[in-house]
Scaffold this motif. Structure first.
Motif, PDB file in Angstrom:
ATOM      1  N   TYR A  65       0.846  -1.203   0.000  1.00 29.99           N
ATOM      2  CA  TYR A  65       0.000   0.000   0.000  1.00 29.99           C
ATOM      3  C   TYR A  65       0.877   1.247   0.000  1.00 29.99           C
ATOM      4  O   TYR A  65       0.625   2.200  -0.741  1.00 29.99           O
ATOM      5  N   TYR A  66       1.920   1.241   0.821  1.00 30.59           N
ATOM      6  CA  TYR A  66       2.840   2.373   0.873  1.00 30.59           C
ATOM      7  C   TYR A  66       3.457   2.636  -0.497  1.00 30.59           C
ATOM      8  O   TYR A  66       3.453   3.770  -0.987  1.00 30.59           O
ATOM      9  N   HIS A  67       3.981   1.607  -1.138  1.00 30.10           N
ATOM     10  CA  HIS A  67       4.638   1.794  -2.428  1.00 30.10           C
ATOM     11  C   HIS A  67       3.657   2.229  -3.516  1.00 30.10           C
ATOM     12  O   HIS A  67       4.024   2.994  -4.417  1.00 30.10           O
ATOM     13  N   ALA A  68       2.420   1.783  -3.430  1.00 30.90           N
ATOM     14  CA  ALA A  68       1.401   2.178  -4.403  1.00 30.90           C
ATOM     15  C   ALA A  68       0.918   3.613  -4.167  1.00 30.90           C
ATOM     16  O   ALA A  68       0.385   4.244  -5.083  1.00 30.90           O
ATOM     17  N   ASN A  69       1.110   4.116  -2.954  1.00 34.16           N
ATOM     18  CA  ASN A  69       0.619   5.446  -2.565  1.00 34.16           C
ATOM     19  C   ASN A  69       1.717   6.255  -1.893  1.00 34.16           C
ATOM     20  O   ASN A  69       1.471   7.009  -0.955  1.00 34.16           O
ATOM     21  N   ARG A  70       2.926   6.090  -2.382  1.00 38.70           N
ATOM     22  CA  ARG A  70       4.110   6.637  -1.730  1.00 38.70           C
ATOM     23  C   ARG A  70       4.044   8.154  -1.520  1.00 38.70           C
ATOM     24  O   ARG A  70       4.378   8.644  -0.443  1.00 38.70           O
ATOM     25  N   ASP A  71       3.632   8.910  -2.523  1.00 37.86           N
ATOM     26  CA  ASP A  71       3.587  10.369  -2.383  1.00 37.86           C
ATOM     27  C   ASP A  71       2.666  10.790  -1.230  1.00 37.86           C
ATOM     28  O   ASP A  71       3.021  11.648  -0.420  1.00 37.86           O
ATOM     29  N   GLN A  72       1.503  10.173  -1.159  1.00 36.87           N
ATOM     30  CA  GLN A  72       0.531  10.496  -0.103  1.00 36.87           C
ATOM     31  C   GLN A  72       1.074  10.135   1.284  1.00 36.87           C
ATOM     32  O   GLN A  72       1.014  10.934   2.212  1.00 36.87           O
ATOM     33  N   ILE A  73       1.613   8.943   1.429  1.00 39.10           N
ATOM     34  CA  ILE A  73       2.117   8.492   2.732  1.00 39.10           C
ATOM     35  C   ILE A  73       3.329   9.325   3.144  1.00 39.10           C
ATOM     36  O   ILE A  73       3.438   9.747   4.300  1.00 39.10           O
ATOM     37  N   ASP A  74       4.242   9.599   2.207  1.00 42.97           N
ATOM     38  CA  ASP A  74       5.404  10.426   2.534  1.00 42.97           C
ATOM     39  C   ASP A  74       4.981  11.838   2.944  1.00 42.97           C
ATOM     40  O   ASP A  74       5.571  12.427   3.852  1.00 42.97           O
ATOM     41  N   ALA A  75       3.950  12.369   2.298  1.00 37.37           N
ATOM     42  CA  ALA A  75       3.433  13.687   2.687  1.00 37.37           C
ATOM     43  C   ALA A  75       2.847  13.635   4.098  1.00 37.37           C
ATOM     44  O   ALA A  75       3.045  14.566   4.897  1.00 37.37           O
ATOM     45  N   ASP A  76       2.140  12.562   4.421  1.00 36.85           N
ATOM     46  CA  ASP A  76       1.590  12.393   5.777  1.00 36.85           C
ATOM     47  C   ASP A  76       2.708  12.310   6.812  1.00 36.85           C
ATOM     48  O   ASP A  76       2.604  12.892   7.893  1.00 36.85           O
ATOM     49  N   ILE A  77       3.769  11.585   6.486  1.00 39.49           N
ATOM     50  CA  ILE A  77       4.908  11.456   7.400  1.00 39.49           C
ATOM     51  C   ILE A  77       5.557  12.824   7.611  1.00 39.49           C
ATOM     52  O   ILE A  77       5.849  13.206   8.753  1.00 39.49           O
ATOM     53  N   ALA A  78       5.757  13.575   6.537  1.00 45.07           N
ATOM     54  CA  ALA A  78       6.368  14.904   6.636  1.00 45.07           C
ATOM     55  C   ALA A  78       5.498  15.846   7.469  1.00 45.07           C
ATOM     56  O   ALA A  78       6.010  16.603   8.309  1.00 45.07           O
ATOM     57  N   ALA A  79       4.183  15.796   7.275  1.00 48.87           N
ATOM     58  CA  ALA A  79       3.270  16.643   8.048  1.00 48.87           C
ATOM     59  C   ALA A  79       3.306  16.280   9.525  1.00 48.87           C
ATOM     60  O   ALA A  79       3.294  17.164  10.393  1.00 48.87           O
ATOM     61  N   GLU A  80       3.373  14.976   9.815  1.00 49.18           N
ATOM     62  CA  GLU A  80       3.434  14.526  11.207  1.00 49.18           C
ATOM     63  C   GLU A  80       4.741  14.994  11.867  1.00 49.18           C
ATOM     64  O   GLU A  80       4.743  15.438  13.010  1.00 49.18           O
ATOM     65  N   GLU A  81       5.846  14.906  11.129  1.00 48.83           N
ATOM     66  CA  GLU A  81       7.135  15.362  11.656  1.00 48.83           C
ATOM     67  C   GLU A  81       7.132  16.868  11.884  1.00 48.83           C
ATOM     68  O   GLU A  81       7.635  17.353  12.905  1.00 48.83           O
ATOM     69  N   ALA A  82       6.548  17.617  10.961  1.00 48.05           N
ATOM     70  CA  ALA A  82       6.479  19.078  11.106  1.00 48.05           C
ATOM     71  C   ALA A  82       5.636  19.459  12.322  1.00 48.05           C
ATOM     72  O   ALA A  82       6.001  20.376  13.077  1.00 48.05           O
ATOM     73  N   GLU A  83       4.542  18.764  12.535  1.00 47.33           N
ATOM     74  CA  GLU A  83       3.701  19.040  13.703  1.00 47.33           C
ATOM     75  C   GLU A  83       4.443  18.695  14.987  1.00 47.33           C
ATOM     76  O   GLU A  83       4.363  19.415  15.981  1.00 47.33           O
ATOM     77  N   GLY A  84       5.184  17.603  14.980  1.00 45.03           N
ATOM     78  CA  GLY A  84       5.991  17.242  16.144  1.00 45.03           C
ATOM     79  C   GLY A  84       7.035  18.302  16.441  1.00 45.03           C
ATOM     80  O   GLY A  84       7.238  18.679  17.610  1.00 45.03           O
TER      81      GLY A  84
END
Length: 97
Positions: A65-84
């Motif tokens: 799922y991650y590899h099929a939707n990599r841009d979306q998941i990576d954006a979610d990870i970046a947003a979570e890190e920025a909020e942290g």
């Protein structure tokens, strides 16, 4: 007789769990969490060992799922890190006051 699992049933979205982000069905484990560990260098087998209630098939489904939707998941990870980072700075500022 063997049981066949439709891999499409291994990942789902529930608006009541983690805001509806993709999770491994029947668990609260997000695809994002699996992707983070994978990006840190963990193999699927190591992830399954660390989160012992997951099967290897569930971890591989999350990685697919991650590899099929990599841009979306990576954006979610970046947003979570920025909020942290934002919350950490806010906490440090409040401690100094």
């Amino acid at each position: 007789m063997t049981t066949i699992t439709d891999i499409g049933t291994l990942i789902n979205h529930n608006p009541e769990i983690h805001g509806g982000c993709p999770i491994i069905a029947g668990t609260g484990v997000t695809v994002r969490r699996i992707a983070i560990w994978y990006k840190q260098g963990y193999s699927a087998e190591e992830i399954a060992d660390q989160i012992s209630h997951l099967t290897l098939a569930q971890v591989y489904a999350a990685l697919a799922y991650y590899h099929a939707n990599r841009d979306q998941i990576d954006a979610d990870i970046a947003a979570e890190e920025a909020e942290g980072d934002r919350l950490e700075k806010l906490h440090k500022t409040q401690k100094l006051s």
